[in-house]
Scaffold this motif. Structure first.
Motif, PDB file in Angstrom:
ATOM      1  N   PHE A  46      18.686  -1.737  65.366  1.00 47.18           N
ATOM      2  CA  PHE A  46      18.274  -3.045  64.848  1.00 47.18           C
ATOM      3  C   PHE A  46      17.036  -2.846  63.982  1.00 47.18           C
ATOM      4  CE2 PHE A  46      16.461  -7.196  64.607  1.00 47.18           C
ATOM      5  CZ  PHE A  46      17.468  -8.108  64.842  1.00 47.18           C
ATOM      6  N   ILE A  47      17.183  -3.082  62.666  1.00 47.63           N
ATOM      7  CA  ILE A  47      16.077  -2.966  61.720  1.00 47.63           C
ATOM      8  C   ILE A  47      15.504  -4.363  61.508  1.00 47.63           C
ATOM      9  CG2 ILE A  47      15.412  -2.297  59.381  1.00 47.63           C
ATOM     10  CD1 ILE A  47      17.757  -0.319  59.408  1.00 47.63           C
ATOM     11  N   ASP A  48      14.275  -4.566  61.949  1.00 44.79           N
ATOM     12  CA  ASP A  48      13.679  -5.897  62.059  1.00 44.79           C
ATOM     13  C   ASP A  48      12.557  -6.072  61.040  1.00 44.79           C
ATOM     14  OD1 ASP A  48      12.583  -8.295  62.894  1.00 44.79           O
ATOM     15  OD2 ASP A  48      12.588  -7.777  65.024  1.00 44.79           O
ATOM     16  N   THR A  49      12.665  -7.091  60.190  1.00 49.32           N
ATOM     17  CA  THR A  49      11.590  -7.433  59.250  1.00 49.32           C
ATOM     18  C   THR A  49      10.921  -8.752  59.625  1.00 49.32           C
ATOM     19  OG1 THR A  49      12.982  -8.712  57.725  1.00 49.32           O
ATOM     20  CG2 THR A  49      12.931  -6.335  57.417  1.00 49.32           C
ATOM     21  N   PRO A 108       4.972  -3.403  52.585  1.00 47.21           N
ATOM     22  CA  PRO A 108       5.840  -3.935  51.527  1.00 47.21           C
ATOM     23  C   PRO A 108       7.318  -3.680  51.819  1.00 47.21           C
ATOM     24  CG  PRO A 108       4.851  -1.876  50.804  1.00 47.21           C
ATOM     25  CD  PRO A 108       4.234  -2.193  52.133  1.00 47.21           C
ATOM     26  N   PHE A 109       8.143  -4.698  51.558  1.00 45.98           N
ATOM     27  CA  PHE A 109       9.574  -4.614  51.841  1.00 45.98           C
ATOM     28  C   PHE A 109      10.325  -4.053  50.625  1.00 45.98           C
ATOM     29  CE2 PHE A 109       7.954  -8.163  54.459  1.00 45.98           C
ATOM     30  CZ  PHE A 109       8.245  -7.646  55.719  1.00 45.98           C
ATOM     31  N   THR A 110       9.995  -2.842  50.258  1.00 41.74           N
ATOM     32  CA  THR A 110      10.623  -2.209  49.098  1.00 41.74           C
ATOM     33  C   THR A 110      12.038  -1.763  49.439  1.00 41.74           C
ATOM     34  OG1 THR A 110       9.820  -0.012  49.724  1.00 41.74           O
ATOM     35  CG2 THR A 110       8.380  -1.360  48.333  1.00 41.74           C
ATOM     36  N   PRO A 111      12.903  -1.581  48.438  1.00 39.51           N
ATOM     37  CA  PRO A 111      14.228  -1.029  48.708  1.00 39.51           C
ATOM     38  C   PRO A 111      14.159   0.311  49.424  1.00 39.51           C
ATOM     39  CG  PRO A 111      14.167  -1.970  46.508  1.00 39.51           C
ATOM     40  CD  PRO A 111      12.762  -2.007  47.021  1.00 39.51           C
ATOM     41  N   ASP A 112      13.157   1.121  49.098  1.00 35.84           N
ATOM     42  CA  ASP A 112      13.030   2.433  49.747  1.00 35.84           C
ATOM     43  C   ASP A 112      12.710   2.303  51.229  1.00 35.84           C
ATOM     44  OD1 ASP A 112      13.659   3.870  47.524  1.00 35.84           O
ATOM     45  OD2 ASP A 112      11.599   4.414  46.997  1.00 35.84           O
ATOM     46  N   ALA A 113      11.976   1.263  51.619  1.00 35.32           N
ATOM     47  CA  ALA A 113      11.678   1.062  53.037  1.00 35.32           C
ATOM     48  C   ALA A 113      12.965   0.824  53.819  1.00 35.32           C
ATOM     49  CB  ALA A 113      10.716  -0.115  53.202  1.00 35.32           C
ATOM     50  N   TYR A 114      13.856   0.003  53.268  1.00 38.68           N
ATOM     51  CA  TYR A 114      15.162  -0.228  53.890  1.00 38.68           C
ATOM     52  C   TYR A 114      15.999   1.046  53.857  1.00 38.68           C
ATOM     53  CZ  TYR A 114      14.539  -5.340  53.985  1.00 38.68           C
ATOM     54  OH  TYR A 114      14.108  -6.615  54.245  1.00 38.68           O
ATOM     55  N   LEU A 115      15.981   1.719  52.717  1.00 35.90           N
ATOM     56  CA  LEU A 115      16.780   2.933  52.555  1.00 35.90           C
ATOM     57  C   LEU A 115      16.400   3.979  53.593  1.00 35.90           C
ATOM     58  CD1 LEU A 115      18.807   4.627  50.886  1.00 35.90           C
ATOM     59  CD2 LEU A 115      16.882   5.316  49.440  1.00 35.90           C
ATOM     60  N   ALA A 117      15.011   3.568  56.510  1.00 34.28           N
ATOM     61  CA  ALA A 117      15.403   3.147  57.854  1.00 34.28           C
ATOM     62  C   ALA A 117      16.905   3.327  58.074  1.00 34.28           C
ATOM     63  CB  ALA A 117      15.000   1.694  58.076  1.00 34.28           C
ATOM     64  N   ILE A 118      17.695   2.983  57.062  1.00 32.86           N
ATOM     65  CA  ILE A 118      19.151   3.114  57.171  1.00 32.86           C
ATOM     66  C   ILE A 118      19.555   4.575  57.285  1.00 32.86           C
ATOM     67  CG2 ILE A 118      21.318   2.816  55.908  1.00 32.86           C
ATOM     68  CD1 ILE A 118      20.116   0.212  54.767  1.00 32.86           C
ATOM     69  N   VAL A 119      18.959   5.428  56.447  1.00 37.31           N
ATOM     70  CA  VAL A 119      19.280   6.857  56.488  1.00 37.31           C
ATOM     71  C   VAL A 119      18.903   7.451  57.844  1.00 37.31           C
ATOM     72  CG1 VAL A 119      18.660   9.115  55.536  1.00 37.31           C
ATOM     73  CG2 VAL A 119      19.130   7.207  53.992  1.00 37.31           C
ATOM     74  N   ALA A 120      17.735   7.067  58.368  1.00 39.45           N
ATOM     75  CA  ALA A 120      17.301   7.583  59.672  1.00 39.45           C
ATOM     76  C   ALA A 120      18.268   7.168  60.774  1.00 39.45           C
ATOM     77  CB  ALA A 120      15.896   7.090  59.978  1.00 39.45           C
ATOM     78  N   ALA A 121      18.694   5.912  60.756  1.00 43.49           N
ATOM     79  CA  ALA A 121      19.616   5.422  61.784  1.00 43.49           C
ATOM     80  C   ALA A 121      20.974   6.098  61.671  1.00 43.49           C
ATOM     81  CB  ALA A 121      19.763   3.909  61.674  1.00 43.49           C
ATOM     82  N   ASP A 122      21.443   6.283  60.445  1.00 44.68           N
ATOM     83  CA  ASP A 122      22.753   6.906  60.250  1.00 44.68           C
ATOM     84  C   ASP A 122      22.725   8.365  60.691  1.00 44.68           C
ATOM     85  OD1 ASP A 122      25.451   6.629  59.406  1.00 44.68           O
ATOM     86  OD2 ASP A 122      24.993   7.678  57.543  1.00 44.68           O
ATOM     87  N   LEU A 166      19.746   1.735  46.933  1.00 52.27           N
ATOM     88  CA  LEU A 166      19.865   1.269  48.317  1.00 52.27           C
ATOM     89  C   LEU A 166      21.278   0.791  48.606  1.00 52.27           C
ATOM     90  CD1 LEU A 166      18.925   0.188  51.083  1.00 52.27           C
ATOM     91  CD2 LEU A 166      18.030  -1.831  49.890  1.00 52.27           C
ATOM     92  N   VAL A 167      21.831  -0.037  47.726  1.00 51.23           N
ATOM     93  CA  VAL A 167      23.170  -0.588  47.946  1.00 51.23           C
ATOM     94  C   VAL A 167      24.213   0.528  47.963  1.00 51.23           C
ATOM     95  CG1 VAL A 167      24.957  -2.088  46.986  1.00 51.23           C
ATOM     96  CG2 VAL A 167      22.573  -2.833  46.974  1.00 51.23           C
ATOM     97  N   ASN A 168      24.100   1.481  47.058  1.00 54.56           N
ATOM     98  CA  ASN A 168      25.044   2.607  47.033  1.00 54.56           C
ATOM     99  C   ASN A 168      25.001   3.386  48.342  1.00 54.56           C
ATOM    100  OD1 ASN A 168      25.944   2.008  44.465  1.00 54.56           O
ATOM    101  ND2 ASN A 168      24.512   3.398  43.447  1.00 54.56           N
ATOM    102  N   ARG A 169      23.808   3.544  48.903  1.00 51.92           N
ATOM    103  CA  ARG A 169      23.690   4.265  50.175  1.00 51.92           C
ATOM    104  C   ARG A 169      24.302   3.445  51.307  1.00 51.92           C
ATOM    105  NH1 ARG A 169      24.208   6.985  53.827  1.00 51.92           N
ATOM    106  NH2 ARG A 169      22.894   8.675  54.645  1.00 51.92           N
ATOM    107  N   MET A 170      24.143   2.140  51.272  1.00 47.34           N
ATOM    108  CA  MET A 170      24.740   1.288  52.291  1.00 47.34           C
ATOM    109  C   MET A 170      26.258   1.389  52.272  1.00 47.34           C
ATOM    110  SD  MET A 170      22.298  -2.092  51.836  1.00 47.34           S
ATOM    111  CE  MET A 170      23.117  -3.065  53.096  1.00 47.34           C
ATOM    112  N   LEU A 171      26.831   1.478  51.071  1.00 48.60           N
ATOM    113  CA  LEU A 171      28.288   1.529  50.934  1.00 48.60           C
ATOM    114  C   LEU A 171      28.868   2.864  51.372  1.00 48.60           C
ATOM    115  CD1 LEU A 171      28.704  -0.281  47.489  1.00 48.60           C
ATOM    116  CD2 LEU A 171      29.012  -1.239  49.777  1.00 48.60           C
TER     117      LEU A 171
END
Length: 321
Positions: free
Chosen positions: A33-36, A58-65, A67-72, A122-127
């Protein structure tokens, strides 16, 4: 799958996301669960099993990226992001980033180039992420500007200068004349909804009940009309993703039994008007918590400005609070 849940405060986005995630993960799966939202996801830790990560500005695209990469890479089966809207309009998000570049001297539209490239990455990595992803998106109601007759002054009489004439004024009102699915706009980059496998709208008046925005025919059985989304929806989607033949989804969310005092407080704090508060109270059936919520309710007196008609609620299950 990349699933989007959009809605206003009190529509049940977080709870519904965790319901779907539980079904997607299955008995032995793991949920990240990634919580902002200032760790508000932890309010649901007594009802769901997940590991929590807190993202701050700051909620930059890289901050999300990151977190997603770490979780994956850590092997989580499902990643829940609440809220993804900060990536677009939060502090340090794409729009704020572009504004900073413009203030530093970048000329339009050059200020958008770097932030949008980061968003696209970020979106490409999510997909391409192995894990299923569920994103919660805040939504705003469409408004319209129109002219309406203005006949009365503060004393509720027709001013002399307008007697026999028609005066009008410009007012902003909800766009109630458009279809429901078009009335609410998710807060995100305008092309992002097209990248989602499934996109659903949730309403404060019916928390957890989906209004399909983008729903493939093979996924429709996961979301029976008029039923709150339960873990069975996630299990259905997981089976489909594995190439299996999903069963029939008949279960809906047992909201009344699972609802807790902490979740009630969280939902009440999301409601910023008496109309929204009333809708949450009725939809979640908070009557049993009336005494415990008294302190929370008292706090609303400092932030809410009720209309005259709202100061004495009707006998409709609101319990007079």
């Amino acid at each position: 799958m990349v699933i989007g849940l959009g809605g206003a405060s009190g529509s049940g986005k977080t709870y519904t996301a965790l319901m779907i995630a539980t079904g997607l993960a299955g008995p032995s799966g793991r949920i990240a669960f990634i919580d902002t939202e200032n760790k508000r996801g932890i309010h649901y830790a007594d009802r769901f099993k997940f590991d929590h990560a807190d993202i701050t500005a700051p909620f930059t695209p890289d901050a999300y990226l990151n977190a997603i990469v770490a979780a994956d890479r850590a092997g989580y089966d499902v990643i829940v992001i609440d809220s993804f809207s900060h990536e677009w309009e939060g502090e340090g998000g794409v729009r704020d980033w572009a504004d900073q570049l413009e203030a530093a001297g970048a000329k339009a539209p050059a200020q958008w180039k770097v932030p949008k490239l980061a968003h696209k990455k970020l979106v490409n990595r999510m997909l391409t992420t192995r894990a299923h992803i569920i994103v919660c998106l805040r939504a705003e109601e469409k408004m319209k500007i129109e002219q309406v007759p203005q006949w009365l002054d503060a004393d509720q009489t027709v001013p002399k200068m307008w007697q026999g004439k028609q005066s009008t004024k410009m007012v902003i009102t909800p766009a109630s004349d458009v279809p429901l699915r078009e009335r609410w706009v998710p807060i995100c980059e305008k092309r992002f909804p097209y990248e989602l496998t499934t996109s659903l709208l949730l309403l404060p008046s019916a928390p957890g009940e989906p209004v399909p925005l983008k729903l493939q025919e093979q996924h429709e059985p996961a979301f029976p009309p008029g039923k709150r989304i339960g873990a069975a929806a996630g299990a259905f989607l997981a089976a489909w993703a594995r190439g299996e033949t999903p069963g029939t989804v008949t279960q809906s969310q047992p909201a009344a039994e699972a609802y807790t005092i902490e979740q009630a407080k969280s939902d009440l704090l999301d409601a910023r008007t008496l109309d929204a508060l009333k809708a949450v109270w009725i939809a979640k059936r908070m009557g049993p918590y009336r005494d415990e919520l008294e302190t929370t309710m008292q706090g609303f007196k400092a932030v809410l400005t009720p209309k005259p008609a709202e100061q004495k609620p009707a006998d409709d299950g609101y319990d007079g609070v």
